[in-house]
Structure formats: C-alpha cells, structure tokens
Design a protein around this motif. Structure first.
Motif, PDB file in Angstrom:
ATOM      1  N   TRP A  21      -0.899  -6.792   5.707  1.00  0.00           N
ATOM      2  CA  TRP A  21      -0.011  -6.417   4.209  1.00  0.00           C
ATOM      3  C   TRP A  21      -0.957  -6.315   3.174  1.00  0.00           C
ATOM      4  N   GLU A  24      -2.119  -2.639   3.143  1.00  0.00           N
ATOM      5  CA  GLU A  24      -1.282  -1.777   2.874  1.00  0.00           C
ATOM      6  C   GLU A  24      -1.060  -1.836   1.365  1.00  0.00           C
ATOM      7  N   GLN A  25      -1.024  -2.947   0.812  1.00  0.00           N
ATOM      8  CA  GLN A  25      -0.699  -2.987  -0.861  1.00  0.00           C
ATOM      9  C   GLN A  25      -1.865  -2.980  -1.626  1.00  0.00           C
ATOM     10  N   GLY A  58       2.770 -12.385  -1.262  1.00  0.00           N
ATOM     11  CA  GLY A  58       2.544 -11.960  -2.770  1.00  0.00           C
ATOM     12  C   GLY A  58       2.058 -13.283  -3.254  1.00  0.00           C
TER      13      GLY A  58
END
Length: 953
Positions: A21, A24-25, A58
């Motif tokens: 993740w 990707e971010q 997050g």
C-alpha cells in the motif's frame, strides 16, 4: 529476527500488505535499523497492531510521518488533539465515530511505544489514563450541551447550573489503566430537584441518568469502528439495581449506612474526572470519612484477608492459577498490601491517601512501615507484572490476565518481555510472584491466638466453661497472687461487656482476643495489678471493634500495654480516656524514642497538613492527639529509663512549645483572614509574643503541668488599626488572638484538652489586659511590679512568636533583673512571700510531706535561687542568661556567690525532689511523700534557707 519456528505468517503478511500500500501511495518507509527492529518487535508481539495497520494503513503512515511514534506527549497534548478531532461533531453518531477513530490511532501509538521499548511503564499507564480521561470529559461536554438543549438545565437552589460528576474507579482512578481495561465509573450530581425549563418536568435524577446513559453509550457501544472503552458501572451504590446516577446526599446516606466493606477498598482509588471543580471537591470530602477512619483501622487486615480468601477460592474453582492479576503472587496481592496500610493508617496519616500503588509503596518505605528491601521487591514485581499484563493484552486488544499455555503464545510473551524464550522468562516471572506472595502472606498472616503446647489453657477462664476450683488452680499456676479476686474481675469484665450490647463481630473479636490478653497478663511481673489496669482499658474500647482488631492483629501492643500498665496507672488512665493513644504502642522503636523539636514539628505538619484552614474542631483534635501521643512516648521512655530522668522535662517542654507555637500560627492566620494584618508594630512577623513563666519558662514541665503564659504585642501606636476590609484596632486584634489561643488550648474535644492555661502572672493579674504591648509591659515592670513579679520574671522566656519582639523582651527582662536592690529589703520581701505561699498551699500533714510547698521542698529552692539572681544580677549580668534552676545554680557556683556547698547541696536536693515529683505524677499519687523520705535532702534545704534567707549571710 530469528523466530525459533514460532513466527506468525499472518502478521508478517499484514506487513507485506502495508508495504505494498505504501508503495502505491508513495509513502516513504523509514529505512533505519532502529525502526526495523522496533517494527519487528511490535509485529511479533501484537496481532492487534498488525491487523489495524492492514485495515487502516493510513493511520500507521500518519503516525510515522508525524514523528509521534518516537516521542512522548507533553501534558495536555492528548486533550488538545481530541478537541481538534471533535471540532466538527454535531450529533451522537458523529461523536461516536470520531472518538473511535481517535482512540484507534492513539492506541496504535501507545502499543508501538510500549512494545518497541520506547516508553517506560509509567508513560504507558499515564497515556492510557489520559486518553480515557479526555474521551470522558469531551464526550460529556458535548452530550451535556445536547441534553440541556433537549430537556432543559438542572439548577441548584441558588440557580446555578448543575453538572454531572464522574468518578473514575479502579485502575483509571489511580491513573494506572492497562492496554485493554474496562473503565469503572460512578455518576453523581450535587443535589436533587426538578428541571423546569424543558418541554416537560424532569427530576434531576432522571436528567442525569439519561445523560450518564448517553455517555456510556458513546464510549462503550460496539460499532463498525469498534468501541472507545468498555464501561463498567457496577461499582455504584446498590450495584446493577441502583440508579445510574445519584445525588450527593443519597450517596452519603448509602456509604454511611449500607455500603459493604469491599466498597471502601474500591473507593481508595476514586478520582473525579469530570464535573464542576467545587462539586468534585465536595463529593471527595464527603466520601473521605467513609474510606479513611480517624483511628487506626486494623479491621482492614481481617476484611482483606477474607476478600483474598474468596478470590482464591473462586480462582481455584475456575483453575486460574495462571492469572497474573488475581492469582497467587499477582498484581492484586500487591494492591491489597498497599490498600491494607492505607485503610489502617490513612485516616491518621494523609500522606497515605494517594491512589497510584507505586506511590503508596514508596510512602510505606519512607515511613518505615515496611522494610525498604521488601518495598523494592514489591515495586520491581509490580512493574514486571504490569508489563506482562500489557503484553498479554496488546496481542489482540483483549482483556486477559491469563498466561498462555501454548508454546507459540509462551514464546511470543517471553520475546515481548525481552527474553530469548519461555524457559528463560518463566523463572524470573515465578521469582517475582513468589516474593509477592511471601510479602502478602507476611502482611496478612492471621494472628496466632493459639496457646503454646503445655501452656495452661486460659480460654475457659474467658468463656466461663470451667468449674470455679479449676479456674482458681489455673490462675494460681499462671502466677496470680490472689486467684479468687482475679477470677471475680474477669467475670465482672465479661458481664460488663455483655451488657454493652456488642455486635456479633465485636463478640467474636473479644472471644478471639481475651485468651491472648490473659496469657500476656499472666506473663507480666505483677499479674494481679496488670489485670485490673488492662481490663479497665479494654472496658473503655470494647464497643469499638476496630481497637479489638488492632490488639488482635498487633500483639506487640498488648505486650507494651501490659508492661507499662504494671509500671504506672497513668498509662491505663490516659489510654482509657483516649484510646487513640494505643496507636503509639504499635512500634516499640518509636514508643521508647521520644521526639525532639525538629521531628515534633514535622509530625505536627503531617497531622495538620490536609485539614481545611477553617476546620477549628479538627485542628484542635489533631493538636490534642499530637501532645498526648508525644507525652505518652516520653513517659514510656522515662519509666523504662530509655532517657535520663533529668531530661524528661526538656522533652515535655518542647512538646508544649511546639504546640503553643502552632496554635499561635493557626489563630493568627484565622484573624488575618478576617481583619487583615496589624500595622505600626515592632516585629517582623505577627508582632505577638507568648511568654512562658513558671515550669514552662524554667524548662521544668511535668506530666499534666499547667502552662503559665503571658501575651505581649508590638503595637507602637495606640490608634493603630489592622489593614483588612473589616479593620479593627491592634488592641482588639491581639486580644482576640489571645482569646482564640486560649480557646484552642483549653476547650475539651473528643481527645480532651490540649493544656490548662494560667494567665494570672500577667501584669495586674486577672484584672489586667489579656494581651499587653511590650512598651506597657516594660513600664509596668519598671514602676508597678511587685518583687514577687520580678521573681517570676527570673523564670520567664519567649516560647513562641515574633523574633524581634522576643529580643525586645529579652532586653526588658535583663534590665529589670539587673537592677540594683537593697539585699535586706529584698530578702524580707522574698521571705514574706514564701511564708504566705506556704501558709496557703502547703499540704504537709498526717505524716506526709508536700514535695513542692513543704518546708525544705522544691519551692524553697526556687525562692532561694530567685533571691540570689535578683540580689547579684546587677554585678553579674550572666545570671540573667538562664531561666532554669539547675543552670542558675551552676552559674552561682561558678561565680562563688553562695557560701560553702550551698549550690551543690541545693542542686542535689532539687534533682531528688523533682525525680520523686515526676514519679508521683506517673503513679497518680499525691505530690506528697511519707515524712521519713528524703529527710537528708529536706534538712539541707531548710539549713540553707536559714543561712541565706534568715541569718542574713
């Protein structure tokens, strides 16, 4: 990191998911070794953290970017951040969601810092507790506003809006919350009434119950976002069947009349976390007497022993030996040790009225209530066990205290605690638990009330189950000189206590205590005498079951009571009237080591520290306890010759001086609050001076001596006024100050009076002003005082008050004492006054000699010394340096002013007479002796009286 075959593929897959993740971010992943090591430790120890990271990537990214994982929060940071998080919240659903998201983020941070080893235990517990406090307060603030808008505002009789008070109990109350703990809450409101400005009338109880329900729902309801904290409200009055919120008055009624013993232990940790500050203070002040008794409550040991027995039975039934909280040597046993001392002594020692257990343990060490090494072991065990508890709960954010039984779980726990494996961790854990259990067993050891093998059974003497002849044989074998009289006295005591209507607990405790009492008495040197005196004490405390528990739990008290009772009836008389004095007998090291001034001051500071400044009754009560307890120690050390007889008066005088000085300070502070400070005064503080005359001035106080006092003040202008809003003249101020001091010292409370006060030595005697200015006093001494008043001045000295005023008095006294006097006139006046005194006060008669006033007694020596000072001080000013007879006689010897061996003979006689005088006080005998006693000393005193006061030499 090598896992020895026990790694969890699921948690590692969560890490790989998060890395994917992050890639990707475009989120940067720290590449330093410290982060990698911390990450591995956290993932290894906490499935909760790994899962939360995978589900909410997050949050973890934000925690890394913010730097919060590496730093401790400062004070108030959590509350500020929650305030920001709740800024846009407009309804309960939004509130619930925001609270849960905030809790999840902060729990991740706390768990990371704990497992990574970045945070000590103290920080983890504090952060968890502050998180709970902030969530409760801020949720309640918003819910209160919404509930007011819906139903109106509860108000008190003066129209003040009322707020809900939230009491945190248990670990949250002590700010010791663990990683997955319930929060125990009790809800209260200041007073009953009705809400009248809403759509319909509601009682205050109905309003606050609804508000409390909303708060519990906001915190505890399980939603898609989880919960904030599980809330337990069962510790409230009446438990689950009681109203969720109660008025202060209803709570007070409950705790005074219906609360159970275990609720006292729970209330030790009660801490208000929300509500109006004044209301919170009022509630805690109301609850304190329920928790902390004014006496030493040794019944707490018995009750906690019973509670622990119930817990152990339940654990055994459930097979929960591996429970590190409730099991043997667990966290609860450490808490019980601390709570026992708090409940027993907290009412008398406010320092023990603290909530966190580590602070309690430190206090026990400071006060030497437990050995320092034992406290160190308990503290280390507590830290270790709480870390284990947090590691167990961090794994899945579940409330568990049970050690894992599977190999993987054991390995994981050991690694999270910094050990290589279970075999290296388990012995350390077991050693801590074993030490805790040893200390617990030592503190809570049931008192030994069984008789030694071969010892005559004295139980039947108390229960009355023996035949009379058998009882008499037992008493004779036990050493009683008059077995028949002893048996009758025991029967009388049994009947007297039966008539007192003791509770069932009181009867049980008395039945447990009496065989111990009889054994101790039988072992004393004078069993017949000690039996009468000890039973008199027991009759006075029989209905106070806490004192019976004290004697059962602390056999040393019985031993000291029997020993000192045999030496002096003064002890049993004092303790019978003031049973609180039994407290002084707990520690023989303390009992036979009376305190000097600095330690007396510290003890009095501790006794008065937590009292309200306006609570005059309790101030007087504590002052009385202070003086009586310290006099008891002096008498114990005196009788057992732990201190020399000639310093007994020094100790007693210092006790009085410390007490008088504190009375002055308290009384002065009270009057300043009312009227402001006096103006135009000589002095740097109060402008007030307390003079001690007579035995107090001469440092010769005895047991039960009155205090001869004179009050002076430093007002330099007759028209001077105080500077407060309710201004009064200085003269009025100081007169009221003197009156308040006398009231505080002479008024009888439950603990008796502090001292009897005699003010007749002030200028103009009983007709004179209670407090006189130093200038007026000087003028009186210069022009109007009689010779006997100058004699009294020989033994006058400042004992409390303003230093500059004391210096001024010293100059006045020296000037008066050092005046030139006609020796013949002086001798005649002194002799005449002594003859008048002897005629009025001498109690010598019926073959008895009055130690003080008889011819050849103490007063004759004092008058000769005073005569010598007034005669020769003009030529030898050093005679004005002292106020006590011994040092004045030493000075007269050094100066060669008395003929022959006069000073030596008078000194020896004075010491001998004083010694017998002291002993008479302790034996509660008249201050007279048979005519054949002290004949040599009395003869020498009479001879020197003829030489010095009659022949004119």
């Amino acid at each position: 990191m090598s896992d020895g075959g026990h790694s969890n593929p699921a948690t590692e897959s969560h890490w790989l998911d998060w890395l994917g993740w992050a890639s990707e971010q475009g989120v940067a992943v720290p590449d330093d070794a410290a982060f990698a090591e911390a990450r591995a430790r956290v993932w290894e120890a906490s499935e909760f953290f790994a899962t939360a990271t995978a589900r909410h990537p997050g949050d973890f990214a934000e925690l890394i970017a913010s730097g919060d994982l590496e730093r401790a929060y400062g004070e108030g940071v959590l509350a500020q951040r929650l305030e920001a998080a709740l800024a846009g919240v407009a309804d309960e659903l939004a509130l619930q969601k925001s609270l849960r998201l905030f809790r999840r983020r902060e729990m991740m941070r706390i768990v990371w810092r704990d497992l990574a080893g970045f945070a000590p235990l103290s920080e983890t517990l504090e952060d968890l507790s502050e998180l709970a406090d902030a969530c409760i307060r801020q949720a309640l603030d918003r819910l209160s506003d919404w509930t007011h808008a819906e139903f109106g505002t509860p108000r008190d009789s003066a129209g003040r809006p009322l707020r809900l008070v939230v009491l945190a109990m248990g670990k949250l109350g002590a700010r010791e919350l663990n990683l997955s703990s319930d929060i125990d809450l009790i809800f209260a409101f200041p007073q009953g009434g009705e809400v009248t400005d809403g759509p319909r009338r509601l009682s205050h109880e109905q309003f606050f119950v609804r508000l409390a329900q909303r708060l519990v729902q906001a915190l505890a309801t399980q939603t898609v976002d989880g919960f904030v904290f599980r809330v337990d409200t069962r510790l409230r009055p009446f438990g689950e069947v009681g109203p969720l919120a109660m008025s202060f008055q209803a709570m007070e009624d409950y705790y005074q009349s219906q609360a159970r013993e275990w609720e006292r232990y729970a209330m030790i940790k009660a801490r208000p976390v929300a509500g109006d500050p004044a209301d919170r203070d009022q509630l805690m002040l109301m609850l304190r007497p329920f928790v902390y008794r004014r006496y030493l409550d040794f019944g707490a040991f018995e009750s906690l022993r019973d509670l622990k027995r119930m817990i152990a039975k339940e654990l055994y039934r459930r097979g929960m030996e591996a429970n590190i909280k409730l099991g043997p040597g667990g966290i609860r046993e450490i808490e019980f040790i601390g709570q026992a001392f708090q409940l027993v002594r907290g009412g008398r020692d406010p320092d023990l009225q603290v909530r966190p257990i580590r602070q309690v343990l430190a206090c026990l060490a400071d006060k030497r209530l437990m050995p320092a090494d034992a406290i160190a072991q308990l503290d280390a065990a507590y830290v270790f066990l709480r870390l284990v508890e947090n590691r167990l709960q961090a794994y899945r954010d579940q409330q568990t205290h049970k050690l894992p039984e599977d190999a993987a779980g054991q390995w994981r726990l050991a690694r999270s605690m910094g050990f290589a494996d279970w075999p290296s961790f388990a012995p350390v854990l077991e050693a801590h638990r074993r030490l805790v259990q040893q200390q617990f067993d030592h503190v809570f050891a049931a008192p030994d009330t069984h008789e030694e093998p071969g010892e005559s059974s004295l139980n039947g003497l108390w229960t009355g189950t023996h035949e009379a002849l058998h009882d008499l044989e037992l008493l004779e074998q036990a050493g009683f000189a008059d077995p028949a009289a002893a048996r009758i006295r025991i029967e009388q005591f049994r009947e007297n206590t039966a008539r007192k209507g003791l509770s069932s607990r009181g009867r049980d405790r008395l039945a447990q205590l009496m065989p111990m009492v009889l054994r101790v008495i039988a072992a004393s040197e004078q069993p017949d005498l000690v039996l009468e005196r000890v039973l008199r004490v027991l009759e006075s405390v029989a209905r106070r079951t806490a004192y019976l528990a004290m004697l059962i739990e602390s056999p040393d008290i019985l031993a000291q009571l029997a020993r000192l009772s045999g030496m002096s009836p003064w002890f049993t008389d004092q303790i019978g009237r003031h049973p609180l004095l039994l407290d002084e007998m707990i520690d023989p090291r303390r009992l036979y080591a009376p305190l000097r001034r600095e330690d007396l001051e510290s003890e009095l500071d501790a006794l008065l520290e937590h009292l309200d400044a306006d609570d005059l009754e309790q101030q007087m009560e504590r002052l009385h306890q202070f003086a009586q307890g310290n006099m008891l120690r002096v008498a114990a050390a005196d009788l057992t010759e732990a201190i020399p007889l000639m310093v007994v008066s020094d100790y007693l005088t210092e006790i009085a001086e410390v007490a008088v000085a504190r009375v002055l300070r308290l009384a002065f502070a009270h009057l300043v609050c009312q009227h402001g400070h006096p103006t135009s005064i000589l002095g740097e503080d109060s402008g007030f001076l307390v003079l001690g005359y007579g035995k107090l001035g001469g440092i010769e106080l005895g047991y039960g001596s009155d205090l001869d006092l004179v009050f002076l003040h430093g007002t330099e202008r007759v028209s001077a006024m105080t500077d407060g809003k309710k201004s009064i003249s200085n003269e009025q101020f100081y007169a009221r100050l003197g009156q308040r001091m006398i009231h505080m010292m002479t008024t009888r409370t439950a603990s008796g009076a502090l001292y009897e006060i005699d003010m007749r030595l002030r200028p103009d005697g009983n007709k004179g002003m209670l407090a006189r200015s130093i200038n007026s006093f000087a003028a009186y001494q210069e022009s109007d005082a009689w010779t006997w008043e100058h004699q009294a001045l020989v033994r006058a000295r400042p004992v409390a008050g303003d230093r500059r005023l004391a210096e001024r008095f010293g100059a006045v006294r020296r000037a008066i004492l050092c005046r030139e006097r006609n020796p013949e006139t002086l001798r005649d006046e002194v002799r005449t006054m002594r003859e008048k005194m002897r005629a009025n006060l001498d109690k010598s008669r019926d073959e008895r000699f009055d130690l003080k006033q008889g011819s050849g007694g103490i007063a004759d020596i004092e008058f000769m010394v005073q005569y010598a000072v007034l005669r020769w001080a003009a030529a030898h000013p050093e005679l004005a340096d002292w106020t006590d007879n011994i040092r004045l006689l030493e000075t007269l010897t050094r100066l060669g002013l008395l003929p022959g061996h006069a000073a030596e003979n008078l000194t020896d006689a004075y010491k001998a007479l004083r010694a017998v005088y002291h002993r008479s006080a302790l034996q509660q005998q008249p201050k007279t002796v048979p005519l054949d006693r002290l004949q040599a000393e009395r003869t020498r005193v009479r001879e020197w009286w003829r030489v010095l006061m009659e022949s004119g030499e």
